[in-house]
Structures are given as C-alpha cells and as structure tokens.
Design an enzyme around this catalytic site. Structure first.
Site, PDB file in Angstrom:
ATOM      1  N   HIS A 188     -54.656 -71.051 -66.486  1.00  0.00           N
ATOM      2  CA  HIS A 188     -53.303 -71.165 -65.933  1.00  0.00           C
ATOM      3  C   HIS A 188     -53.331 -71.762 -64.523  1.00  0.00           C
ATOM      4  O   HIS A 188     -52.543 -72.662 -64.195  1.00  0.00           O
ATOM      5  CB  HIS A 188     -52.660 -69.786 -65.925  1.00  0.00           C
ATOM      6  N   GLU A 189     -54.229 -71.275 -63.677  1.00  0.00           N
ATOM      7  CA  GLU A 189     -54.283 -71.764 -62.296  1.00  0.00           C
ATOM      8  C   GLU A 189     -54.710 -73.232 -62.239  1.00  0.00           C
ATOM      9  O   GLU A 189     -54.226 -73.993 -61.393  1.00  0.00           O
ATOM     10  CB  GLU A 189     -55.238 -70.903 -61.466  1.00  0.00           C
ATOM     11  N   HIS A 192     -51.656 -75.268 -62.543  1.00  0.00           N
ATOM     12  CA  HIS A 192     -50.928 -75.487 -61.292  1.00  0.00           C
ATOM     13  C   HIS A 192     -51.588 -76.597 -60.479  1.00  0.00           C
ATOM     14  O   HIS A 192     -50.921 -77.445 -59.883  1.00  0.00           O
ATOM     15  CB  HIS A 192     -50.888 -74.201 -60.466  1.00  0.00           C
ATOM     16  N   HIS A 198     -44.013 -73.317 -63.955  1.00  0.00           N
ATOM     17  CA  HIS A 198     -43.939 -72.350 -65.039  1.00  0.00           C
ATOM     18  C   HIS A 198     -42.937 -72.747 -66.118  1.00  0.00           C
ATOM     19  O   HIS A 198     -41.880 -73.291 -65.823  1.00  0.00           O
ATOM     20  CB  HIS A 198     -43.588 -70.968 -64.485  1.00  0.00           C
TER      21      HIS A 198
END
Length: 390
Positions: A188-189, A192, A198
C-alpha cells in the site's frame, strides 16, 4: 492503488492504515499518531483544490493519514486546477503551486534502505517490491549515485503501520514503516510513493460503498471525503490495495465503510488487485525488461486534441514534441525527429540548478524541477522544456 484513484488525489493519496481494532476478522492498522500519545493538532489545508485536515510535521511537511504531503503539495486557499490542460500550458512562477502529484521517471523507483531497518523489515520491503515489479511495468533499483530516490526507514514504532510521500517530492521520496509492518501495508505504501491516493476518496465511490461518518474518529473525517478533482482510471475497485479497510479509523468498533447492502468487504490481501495492475500499467506504461521499453518514440502517437480527455500515462505529440500526461499536467519528453535514432545531444539539464523557493528569477532563467527543465517566460510563468536526461 489503483491508479485510478491515484490519480486522483490521486491515487494522490490515509490509511494511516487504520487503527488497531479488536475484530479478528478484519485487518488491523495502526494510525501514525503523535509520539506523546496526545491527539495530533490538525490544521486545514487544500490539496488538489479540496480541503483536508492535516498534521504539520517538524520538517514542514504534512501528514494526511498515512500520506506525507510536502509543502508544495498543499495550499492555504483553494486553487482551481485545469482539468484538461494543453501540453504546452505554462505554470505559475511559483512552481510549487503546480506541484500536485508527480510520477517517478522511467518507471523506476530508486531506493535506499536505511540502516535503521531490521532484517524483517528489509525482507517485507523486498517481497512487496517484488509484488509490484512482477505484475506491473514498475521497476525498483537500489541506489548507487542516482539523484532521484526513495529512502525507506524504520519509524521506531512497534506497529503494523506505515506512511509515505505522495509521488516525487522534489527529487526525493520516503517511506516510514513500523517494526511489525506487513506486506499488506508495505504494498500500500509503495502505491502512495507511485502517486496513488485512496480508493474510497474517488468521486464515484457513493455508487459502490457507504461511508459511515458517525463511526469515524474525530479528526479522520477528511480522509473519507470525496475528491472531485482527482482523475479516475478504470472502475471503482473494492479490492484495490489503496482501499481502506471496513473498520479503518473506527471510534467504536463499528464499520466505517460498508457495501451498499450494508455488509463489509473482505480484508485486504498482500497482493495487487487486477484493477491495480491494469491501472498501474496505464499510468506507468512500459514494455521492456527495464520497465520502460521503447516508450519515447513519437511514432504512432496521436496529436493532442482539446476535444479529448486524457488520463495519466497517455502520450500525445504537440507542435513537434512528445508529451506524457502526469497526474496534474503534461510533461514534455522529447523533440520528435524524422531522423531515425538521432545521435544523443547530452542532458538538457546539465549544469542547471534545481528550483529554489528562496531565489528570485528573471525571464530567461532555467531551472530543473522534479526531473524536468523549465524556463521562465516574460509573463512570469514557467514553460516545461523537456525531461532531464535527454
């Protein structure tokens, strides 16, 4: 990370990766609170033109859930963004106002593993990078002497948590992870870092999920609000690695997000969804083993048209140049040429200083900024002159 979203806040953008919850059937995430365990002081800023509540960090950046925004990605007032700019659109003399979200060049994330990382954190990091590199055109390379790179550090907390900068911030990126951070969180990071926000902030999310604001912790509400200026790619993806969990930021153990029928969606797995993969390969297109392929050719690329809308990763030709759409603007890649395989002419950015907010500039001055060469025009606006390295 469906770049779909990404792109919007895109995939600007907090999963502070939720709070640790008691349910054993839903994934737990720890927020990234103030180390004193006091409630962080939040201030209102604007990101991509929409209001957000953020915590100002000691280095001048802002924490928006698990997303780290630099000073040039937020403003004190709402700034109108051109949703369909022309490729040669100039930007304000204060380059930061056009910072938005910026892709990493050449489909490649150059990284540095800080000495603070444990052996487990290093393994989780490599496993997560492998998930991205084996399923998308994104590639990872450990830094030698490259100028653009992401530093991955141990945040010193005993948690399954993380935070990351959103896209390229100047020439740097950062990912901070806890000692128990899992592949689910790390994947997930990395999303980013690629520039994705999101999934639950998509402007079309109400057609797919219900946000239960009455169950959301105070101060986290803005992380569930829609961003109407974020660019969408593909369909809403409940399985995206960029999607919040059903209980993220719950203040009472009840869901903060449900499906339209009131049920909760399954906990995330340590893998990219089909939508994440398709979206990333659009935003970071490539065909070669290095993640880039022959992506700098003008051959077969259509001329830009103001009658069309474009997504991140799209390429056009315009007035003899090849351009690629970034999250909030076009980047000029190279000059098109009728001569096959023209000889290299050197790096257009060689000897040019990086843009500095503390300096004054006059028309004709050139600077490098986030991997591109800019020249200040007589109207006090900067013109993108091409990507560094060409």
């Amino acid at each position: 990370m469906k770049t779909k979203n990404l792109i919007h806040l895109a995939k600007l953008t907090a999963l502070s990766l939720g709070l640790l919850i008691t349910s054993c059937t839903n994934e737990s995430f720890d927020e990234v609170p103030d180390e004193s365990n006091e409630t962080p002081k939040l201030v209102q800023k604007f990101f991509l033109g929409d209001p957000v509540e953020v915590e100002k960090l000691s280095d001048g950046s802002y924490l928006y859930g698990d997303i780290i925004l630099d000073e040039e990605q937020v403003t004190d007032i709402a700034i109108k963004l051109d949703e369909n700019p022309s490729p040669d659109a100039e930007i304000d003399a204060k380059l930061g106002l056009a910072g938005g979200i910026t892709k990493w060049p050449n489909n490649t994330i150059i990284y540095v593993l800080d000495n603070s990382l444990t052996s487990n954190q290093r393994q989780v990091t490599r496993n997560s990078m492998n998930e991205w590199s084996t399923k998308t055109s994104v590639r990872f390379k450990e830094r030698t002497n490259e100028n653009y790179y992401v530093t991955i550090r141990n945040n010193g907390r005993d948690c399954n948590c993380g935070s990351a900068g959103l896209g390229v911030q100047g020439t740097r990126g950062r990912i901070n992870i806890g000692t128990r951070t899992s592949e689910v969180v790390m994947i997930h990071e990395i999303g980013h870092t690629l520039g994705y926000v999101h999934e639950q902030t998509r402007s079309d999310r109400d057609n797919h999920v219900i946000i239960l604001f009455e169950n959301i912790q105070q101060g986290a509400e803005s992380q569930f609000r829609k961003n109407n200026r974020a660019q969408l790619i593909g369909d809403f993806d409940i399985k995206s690695t960029m999607m919040y969990g059903a209980y993220t930021f719950s203040k009472n153990g009840r869901p903060t997000i449900t499906l339209l029928d009131g049920t909760t969606h399954p906990r995330r797995r340590p893998e990219l969804s089909a939508g994440d993969i398709a979206g990333t390969n659009q935003v970071y297109p490539g065909g070669g083993g290095d993640g880039g392929g022959n992506t700098d050719s003008c051959d077969g690329v259509d001329e830009w048209s103001n009658a069309r809308s474009y997504n991140v990763g799209d390429r056009v030709t315009y007035r003899g140049y090849l351009f690629e759409r970034d999250f909030t603007r076009w980047n000029r890649i190279k000059e098109c040429s009728d001569t096959p395989n023209p000889p290299p002419s050197g790096d257009i950015c060689e000897g040019v200083d990086e843009y500095s907010r503390g300096r004054g500039y006059v028309p004709g001055d050139k600077v490098t900024y986030r991997g591109f060469l800019y020249e200040l025009q007589s109207n006090r606006r900067w013109l993108n002159k091409g990507r560094c390295g060409n």
